[in-house]
Write a protein that holds these residues in place. Structure first.
Motif, PDB file in Angstrom:
ATOM      1  N   GLN A 220     -46.496 -55.625  12.363  1.00 60.05           N
ATOM      2  CA  GLN A 220     -45.563 -56.595  12.915  1.00 60.05           C
ATOM      3  C   GLN A 220     -45.601 -56.648  14.434  1.00 60.05           C
ATOM      4  O   GLN A 220     -45.445 -57.693  15.018  1.00 60.05           O
ATOM      5  CB  GLN A 220     -44.136 -56.262  12.472  1.00 60.05           C
ATOM      6  CG  GLN A 220     -43.989 -56.150  10.975  1.00 60.05           C
ATOM      7  CD  GLN A 220     -44.054 -57.499  10.313  1.00 60.05           C
ATOM      8  OE1 GLN A 220     -43.360 -58.420  10.699  1.00 60.05           O
ATOM      9  NE2 GLN A 220     -44.917 -57.637   9.312  1.00 60.05           N
ATOM     10  N   TYR A 312     -54.710 -61.067  15.739  1.00 62.42           N
ATOM     11  CA  TYR A 312     -54.285 -60.824  14.363  1.00 62.42           C
ATOM     12  C   TYR A 312     -52.820 -61.195  14.153  1.00 62.42           C
ATOM     13  O   TYR A 312     -52.208 -60.742  13.197  1.00 62.42           O
ATOM     14  CB  TYR A 312     -54.525 -59.355  14.013  1.00 62.42           C
ATOM     15  CG  TYR A 312     -55.982 -58.998  14.111  1.00 62.42           C
ATOM     16  CD1 TYR A 312     -56.828 -59.189  13.030  1.00 62.42           C
ATOM     17  CD2 TYR A 312     -56.527 -58.523  15.291  1.00 62.42           C
ATOM     18  CE1 TYR A 312     -58.174 -58.898  13.120  1.00 62.42           C
ATOM     19  CE2 TYR A 312     -57.871 -58.235  15.391  1.00 62.42           C
ATOM     20  CZ  TYR A 312     -58.684 -58.427  14.298  1.00 62.42           C
ATOM     21  OH  TYR A 312     -60.019 -58.156  14.397  1.00 62.42           O
ATOM     22  N   LEU A 349     -36.324 -55.557  12.861  1.00 62.67           N
ATOM     23  CA  LEU A 349     -36.728 -56.947  12.640  1.00 62.67           C
ATOM     24  C   LEU A 349     -36.717 -57.298  11.165  1.00 62.67           C
ATOM     25  O   LEU A 349     -37.192 -56.538  10.336  1.00 62.67           O
ATOM     26  CB  LEU A 349     -38.138 -57.168  13.171  1.00 62.67           C
ATOM     27  CG  LEU A 349     -38.311 -57.392  14.650  1.00 62.67           C
ATOM     28  CD1 LEU A 349     -39.769 -57.642  14.928  1.00 62.67           C
ATOM     29  CD2 LEU A 349     -37.502 -58.586  15.071  1.00 62.67           C
ATOM     30  N   LEU A 350     -36.193 -58.462  10.876  1.00 63.73           N
ATOM     31  CA  LEU A 350     -36.204 -58.929   9.497  1.00 63.73           C
ATOM     32  C   LEU A 350     -37.328 -59.914   9.250  1.00 63.73           C
ATOM     33  O   LEU A 350     -37.550 -60.358   8.149  1.00 63.73           O
ATOM     34  CB  LEU A 350     -34.869 -59.595   9.163  1.00 63.73           C
ATOM     35  CG  LEU A 350     -33.703 -58.642   9.094  1.00 63.73           C
ATOM     36  CD1 LEU A 350     -32.429 -59.406   8.859  1.00 63.73           C
ATOM     37  CD2 LEU A 350     -33.909 -57.647   7.983  1.00 63.73           C
ATOM     38  N   GLU A 351     -37.982 -60.325  10.296  1.00 63.75           N
ATOM     39  CA  GLU A 351     -39.075 -61.276  10.157  1.00 63.75           C
ATOM     40  C   GLU A 351     -39.988 -61.056  11.348  1.00 63.75           C
ATOM     41  O   GLU A 351     -39.648 -60.355  12.281  1.00 63.75           O
ATOM     42  CB  GLU A 351     -38.530 -62.705  10.150  1.00 63.75           C
ATOM     43  CG  GLU A 351     -37.589 -62.968  11.304  1.00 63.75           C
ATOM     44  CD  GLU A 351     -36.892 -64.302  11.206  1.00 63.75           C
ATOM     45  OE1 GLU A 351     -37.475 -65.215  10.623  1.00 63.75           O
ATOM     46  OE2 GLU A 351     -35.786 -64.416  11.731  1.00 63.75           O
ATOM     47  N   ARG A 352     -41.158 -61.679  11.281  1.00 66.48           N
ATOM     48  CA  ARG A 352     -42.053 -61.591  12.425  1.00 66.48           C
ATOM     49  C   ARG A 352     -41.399 -62.215  13.646  1.00 66.48           C
ATOM     50  O   ARG A 352     -40.637 -63.172  13.518  1.00 66.48           O
ATOM     51  CB  ARG A 352     -43.324 -62.365  12.121  1.00 66.48           C
ATOM     52  CG  ARG A 352     -44.436 -61.507  11.680  1.00 66.48           C
ATOM     53  CD  ARG A 352     -45.620 -62.340  11.318  1.00 66.48           C
ATOM     54  NE  ARG A 352     -46.483 -61.566  10.466  1.00 66.48           N
ATOM     55  CZ  ARG A 352     -47.296 -60.632  10.918  1.00 66.48           C
ATOM     56  NH1 ARG A 352     -47.381 -60.390  12.207  1.00 66.48           N
ATOM     57  NH2 ARG A 352     -48.040 -59.944  10.089  1.00 66.48           N
ATOM     58  N   HIS A 354     -40.799 -64.662  16.102  1.00 62.13           N
ATOM     59  CA  HIS A 354     -41.254 -66.035  16.259  1.00 62.13           C
ATOM     60  C   HIS A 354     -40.184 -66.915  16.867  1.00 62.13           C
ATOM     61  O   HIS A 354     -40.402 -68.088  17.120  1.00 62.13           O
ATOM     62  CB  HIS A 354     -41.663 -66.617  14.910  1.00 62.13           C
ATOM     63  CG  HIS A 354     -40.495 -66.912  14.022  1.00 62.13           C
ATOM     64  ND1 HIS A 354     -39.988 -68.175  13.900  1.00 62.13           N
ATOM     65  CD2 HIS A 354     -39.722 -66.122  13.279  1.00 62.13           C
ATOM     66  CE1 HIS A 354     -38.950 -68.130  13.087  1.00 62.13           C
ATOM     67  NE2 HIS A 354     -38.772 -66.898  12.699  1.00 62.13           N
ATOM     68  N   GLN A 355     -39.019 -66.332  17.129  1.00 61.07           N
ATOM     69  CA  GLN A 355     -37.922 -67.168  17.591  1.00 61.07           C
ATOM     70  C   GLN A 355     -38.125 -67.666  19.006  1.00 61.07           C
ATOM     71  O   GLN A 355     -37.763 -68.770  19.340  1.00 61.07           O
ATOM     72  CB  GLN A 355     -36.609 -66.379  17.536  1.00 61.07           C
ATOM     73  CG  GLN A 355     -36.240 -65.881  16.170  1.00 61.07           C
ATOM     74  CD  GLN A 355     -35.532 -66.920  15.353  1.00 61.07           C
ATOM     75  OE1 GLN A 355     -35.529 -68.084  15.701  1.00 61.07           O
ATOM     76  NE2 GLN A 355     -34.945 -66.511  14.252  1.00 61.07           N
TER      77      GLN A 355
END
Lengths: 611, 567
Positions: A220, A312, A349-352, A354-355
């Protein structure tokens, strides 16, 4: 659009554009430059803010306390490194194992296309050691990476030691939701590249590397640590990665937030932040910082180990400890806490990531310029090419309109044959291909015949081909049609202008800095070119000279000005580094310049010798 | 009369001391195995077995009197005509390379596989209802199991109990790799026990400690088994298992010491009064002379489990003298025995368009080759290029002797790939297949904070050659942990290995600014493209204004007169 579909008004508009073409172009160019320089002015920029909820509001308490132990570990590591004469693989494996990590090694080798004289290496053989901290109750789907390069000499010992100390501390915590990979890589970027390719089982750059046994799912985020002294005065954040890619801005925000929290001086491009934006010095400082970022991003190389991760889709940044003569010192414990805090927040982090923004420039760590603000600067430059193209189009069309009135003998010169345009285009591009292929492939022959080293051979061959390209193609149309016509060069210029506009536009979308720098130097000369222009001016604004100017400006900005001869040597090494970066890590700047920008410039060069 | 004879047999074959006649038809056993692992961690495995000599599926007979068997499950079994049901909830990943084989393997997340009775006509309907009911019973999101993640493996999941059903139309298998297991799943699981968590081994199950561990897995297995060796009648077996691995590194500050109290923050005080047997086994196979168990036990037991003969100290909780507390337990580590079968999986490549799934299977046996069944269930949004499927061992092509492939249907059914692969001795076999990531519809994306898309574990099932002879005779006195999978031959044992689930990113539009994006693109397309297309394709002409009426009249007259017209 009603304006354009009405022929009368269209005629009026084109008339206006052709009549005022030159003034409009000049205004656009100046406006573009001014806009760009204005980006560093603080009231025009935005303050950075954390966009990612999982990292913004959550509280993290840093408890890392074994900074002293890390320093003694650094001495131990140093001793083992000296004894092993390189990376002490066995010692590292043992050290990681005793800290409760799953340890794996990866050996790799790579023969460089030609010797790298800056880093003094040719046949590279090395080993990466990495330990995986398995997160309790996590199914190995996500991971974070902390990496420290094992450099020759006594640099970076503290980084490796701090990495081990952090591993020990992290191992005893239970809150990890993602596996953490601690990577010690040999031969800096080459090791990182080999490891990344092994981890993702790809082979894009012809490395010979052993397969990886241990994996931890999709990575991540990654942090690279460079630290060479026991105490530091400030921490520098390095963001520019391969091909000008940048990590998500939230990573920079995270670093900045923790520096603020722990009271660590933080810099970007080695420049501290100043508060006096309304003074001339304050503005110059911000502009210098931003210019440095632009120059670094434009050269498309990875400025730290983190840069290779970005390909990547792994957000990564390098944190570099700097020890200058400042009074204020920070110890290893604080740096450890800073990293602990950052890793813990990334762990949340709950997600990559990208915010936040992926395209930005930083005039300072707390201010940023987003893509929406800097793109108009480039757009103003690029529109010049289109305006000139429109002007040419109208001029080329005008005699044809006259022919309708009954003057039929003007038909002959109005159609200057596809061949007259196509030949220079093809020859330019063949020169480009030669520039791309020959330097590396001809090095053996060059070394045989001339008393130079391989590296010099490559660089000098490149320069020779570049110069030969200037002499080669510029009178083809005379062979074809006997005499160069006015129409002929205009058609060629029109083609070349549109080609350049597309090239620069595409480049700027991917790597704004590169596109902008090329536009600044190429646009004025290409927009104003006629067969009557002096060749010297054209040469002075060619891509090669652009690189040379950038070298001097860069040296000036990092406050290490160089003399002309030193600058020339640097220029040569920049070329060799560019070719090496392309071969080793897949940097695209060298092929872009050789295969597209240089041929495009040669097309304009053709026009000079049209008559 | 039949009932009486089976009753007698049952009493003969069990080792329960004091069974009242009323309780004879069912029986409850509980067991805890503690095994120190080579990595220094502690593996604790609970097993609770309830046996009931009844048949839920018998026509015309409604079972309504429940004693030890949980009524909620019994009703489910009879309502949906379930022949066999296996459900597991796992948080964490079993680290085969560090820990060896678990007694009962399970993949991360939730796994459910059910064999329905062959009288069921609407299997899919029953399956759907069953998953919804089970999700209520276990407080889990099993209701997310639908046809898009259900498969019918043809070979990998055979019934473990009585009956030789081979028609895989009655089998349903599904995993939810992103299911998170927590206290809310543990509580209903504990309630299924006859003593709850009030007495017996279940006292130890304190959730704050169970979830403060490296691995947590709880499961329920229901199957029909033989009542006796002759197999004259059927009994239902309910096994509830709970496996935990405690990390001594984080809690022990480097000391290899443990006690029940340290692990569970509880001690055992009594056996469950309803249990016919209640035992604690401590694995002391590795360096038994260096173990120091306190209190010491005179009982030693041996069991052959997973191809290895192991020695255990046995504490029988139904005896009064055992009570005390296990503590202070020092051991030396011996070199890691590599597990004979081991598998891992990862996604190769980068970018958001294509990728490659690599499954690596290791056979660590020095000289024996053995076949394994590999089962992969891949969601439809990864479009597998099955022609790129390669199987290589020792860098040579390894042709599977059996391949069952069921392609996916978009939004309806996942890919199912089953292969029988022969693993050469001491080798690494790599199975690769390329895929392309599908573009989802915008409502199909999970809500914004999402890690990505999960692909469930692939399952490797094998009969692994055993180092020691396995016991094939079915006797009651072997411990529960070694009797779950029926052993059919002496020379090999059955192992199932789960690989890690995969996390894959699909190309995701930036949902945080759909409004901007939609407005901008629509405007650009409509205004820019439309009018440029117009300009490029049409020809424009200046329209002559029509002459006034007087002029037209004059022209008409002029034409008649034959003189030039006015312009």
């Amino acid at each position: 659009m009603g304006l354009l579909s009405d022929p009368n008004r269209r005629k009026a508009l084109t008339g206006l554009l052709t009549r005022l073409n030159t003034p409009i172009c000049i205004v656009c160019y100046l406006a573009g430059i001014v806009w760009f320089m204005g980006l560093a002015f603080e009231p025009f920029t935005l303050r950075t803010y954390m966009s990612e909820n999982a990292m913004g509001s959550t509280m993290v308490e840093e408890r890392f306390s074994s900074g002293e132990r890390a320093l003694s570990l650094a001495k131990e590591f140093d001793a083992h490194k000296r004894k092993a004469g390189g990376m002490p693989v066995e010692w590292l494996v043992k050290a990681m194992q005793s800290r409760g990590l799953e340890v794996f090694t990866q050996s790799f080798s790579r023969k460089l296309p030609f010797p790298d004289e800056n880093k003094e290496r040719y046949m590279v053989r090395g080993t990466n050691v990495y330990g995986i901290l398995r997160a309790p109750r996590a199914p190995r789907t996500e991971a974070l990476v902390i990496t420290a390069p094992c450099s020759p000499g006594n640099t970076n010992n503290q980084a490796v030691a701090l990495l081990l100390a952090l591993a020990q501390y992290f191992r005893n915590q239970i809150y990890w939701a993602k596996d953490i990979i601690f990577l010690v890589n040999e031969h800096d970027l080459i090791g990182t590249q080999a490891w990344l390719e092994g981890y993702h089982h790809t082979n894009i750059t012809e490395y010979i590397s052993g397969s990886l046994r241990g994996r931890a799912g999709s990575i991540q985020a990654a942090l690279s640590l460079e630290l060479s002294s026991d105490v530091i005065t400030s921490l520098d954040l390095v963001l520019e990665g391969l091909n000008g890619q940048l990590p998500n801005l939230d990573l920079a925000n995270l670093f900045y937030a923790f520096c603020q929290k722990l009271g660590v001086l933080c810099t970007i491009q080695g420049k501290l932040q100043r508060n006096d934006w309304d003074t001339a010095e304050g503005y110059t400082h911000a502009a210098q910082t931003m210019m440095l970022m632009v120059l670094k991003q434009a050269c498309g190389r990875s400025w730290g180990d983190h840069g290779l991760f970005l390909r990547y889709h792994i957000e990564a940044a390098s944190v570099r400890g700097i020890n200058s003569f400042r009074h204020y010192k920070t110890d290893a414990t604080t740096i450890g806490r800073l990293l602990e805090g950052m890793v813990r927040k990334l762990n949340n982090l709950l997600e990559r990531l990208h915010q936040s923004y992926f395209f930005y420039l930083l005039p300072s760590l707390s201010r940023f310029v987003s893509i929406g603000y800097y793109m108009p600067a480039f757009g103003l430059l690029a529109v010049i090419l289109l305006l000139r193209a429109l002007d040419l189009w109208v001029h080329l069309g005008a005699p044809a309109l006259a022919a309708v009135d009954g003057v039929t003998e003007a038909e002959q010169p109005s159609s200057p044959g596809v061949l007259t345009v196509l030949t220079p285009v093809v020859i330019s591009h063949l020169t480009g291909v030669a520039l791309y292929l020959l330097p590396v492939h001809l090095q053996e022959m060059a070394v045989e015949h001339f008393p130079v080293s391989e590296t010099e051979a490559v660089v000098l061959t490149a320069i020779a081909i570049y110069t030969a390209g200037l002499a080669l193609p510029h009178n083809t149309q005379r062979l074809l049609s006997g005499e160069g016509t006015e129409q002929g060069w205009k058609v060629l210029k029109l083609t070349a202008l549109l080609y350049l506009a597309v090239l620069l536009g595409c480049t700027a979308l991917i790597n704004f800095s590169l596109g902008f720098i090329l536009a600044v130097t190429l646009v004025p000369i290409t927009a104003s070119i006629t067969p009557a222009l002096y060749a010297v001016v054209m040469v002075l604004l060619s891509p090669a000279f652009t690189i040379l100017y950038c070298v001097f400006i860069y040296q000036e900005l990092i406050e290490a000005p160089v003399s002309v001869s030193e600058g020339w040597m640097l220029f040569l090494s920049v070329i060799s580094q560019g070719i090496l970066d392309h071969a080793l890590y897949g940097s695209l700047v060298y092929p872009l310049l050789a295969l597209f920008i240089y041929p495009c410039w040669l097309m304009f060069w053709n026009i000079l010798f049209w008559n | 009369m039949l009932i009486l004879s089976s009753l007698l047999l049952f009493i003969l074959t069990t080792h329960s001391e004091a069974l009242t006649p009323a309780a004879a038809r069912d029986e409850f056993q509980e067991e805890l195995v503690i095994r120190p692992l080579h990595s220094g961690d502690i593996y604790a495995s609970f097993q609770f077995r309830t046996l009931w000599d009844t048949d839920f599926l018998q026509e015309g007979q409604k079972v309504s009197h429940y004693r030890l068997f949980p009524k909620s499950l019994g009703q489910v079994l009879s309502k949906f005509s379930v022949r066999e049901l296996h459900i597991s909830f796992t948080q964490g990943f079993w680290r085969t390379m560090q820990w060896g084989q678990p007694f009962i393997p399970s993949p991360p997340g939730a796994e459910l596989w059910v064999w329905f009775h062959d009288t069921v006509s609407d299997v899919d309907g029953n399956w759907k209802e069953l998953t919804n009911v089970l999700s209520g019973i276990f407080c889990a999101s099993l209701n997310f199991i639908d046809l898009t993640n259900t498969v019918q493996p043809s070979a990998s999941f055979k019934p473990l109990g009585l009956g030789n059903a081979t028609d895989h139309r009655f089998l349903r298998y599904a995993t939810l790799p992103r299911e998170i297991v927590c206290t809310e799943n543990l509580t209903p699981w504990k309630k299924l026990l006859p003593c709850g968590s009030k007495a017996g081994l279940a006292v130890l199950m304190k959730s704050e400690k169970l979830f403060h561990s490296s691995f947590h897995s709880q499961a329920v297995h229901i199957r029909p088994i033989c009542q006796d060796e002759q197999c004259s009648s059927k009994a239902w077996e309910l096994r509830q298992t709970l496996n935990v691995v405690f990390d001594l590194h984080t809690s022990g500050q480097g000391k290899k010491e443990w006690s029940l109290f340290k692990m569970f923050s509880r001690t055992l005080t009594e056996a469950c009064p309803l249990a016919s047997s209640s035992k604690v086994y401590v694995d002391i196979t590795d360096n038994p002379e260096l173990f120091e168990l306190s209190p010491a036990t005179p009982l030693l037991g041996q069991a052959v489990v997973l191809g290895d003969r192991r020695t255990y100290s046995v504490y029988d909780l139904s005896r009064a003298e055992t009570f005390g507390q296990l503590r202070s337990f020092n051991l030396l580590l011996r070199d890691m025995l590599r597990p004979l079968l081991h598998a891992e999986r990862y996604v190769a490549g980068f970018g958001l368009q294509t990728g490659e799934i690599h499954t690596v299977i290791y056979n660590n046996h020095p000289y024996r080759a053995f076949p394994v069944l590999l089962m992969d269930s891949v969601p439809w949004y990864l479009q597998l290029y099955i022609h790129t499927l390669t199987v290589t061992s020792k860098s040579r092509d390894n042709k599977p002797s059996y391949i069952h492939y069921q392609p996916a249907k978009d939004r309806h059914r996942p890919h199912l790939l089953e292969m029988l692969i022969q693993l050469p001795p001491h080798s690494m076999t790599e199975v690769t297949v390329q895929f392309e990531r599908a573009l989802l519809k915008w409502t199909e994306y999970t809500p914004d904070p999402n890690h990505g898309f999960y692909v469930g574990s692939s399952v490797v099932s094998a009969l692994v050659p055993s180092m020691v002879a396995m016991r094939t005779n079915f006797t009651q006195d072997q411990p529960l942990f070694s009797s779950f999978v029926p052993v059919k031959e002496e020379s090999s044992y059955f192992v199932r290995v789960y690989t890690e689930p995969l996390l894959v990113n699909l190309p995701t539009p930036d949902f945080s600014m759909p409004y901007n994006v939609i407005c901008l693109t629509c405007t650009v397309v409509a205004v820019g493209y439309g009018s440029f297309y117009n300009l490029l394709t049409r020809t424009f002409q200046v329209d002559e204004p029509s002459p006034p009426l007087s002029k037209r009249l004059a022209n008409l007259i002029r034409r008649m007169r034959g003189v030039p017209l006015l312009t």
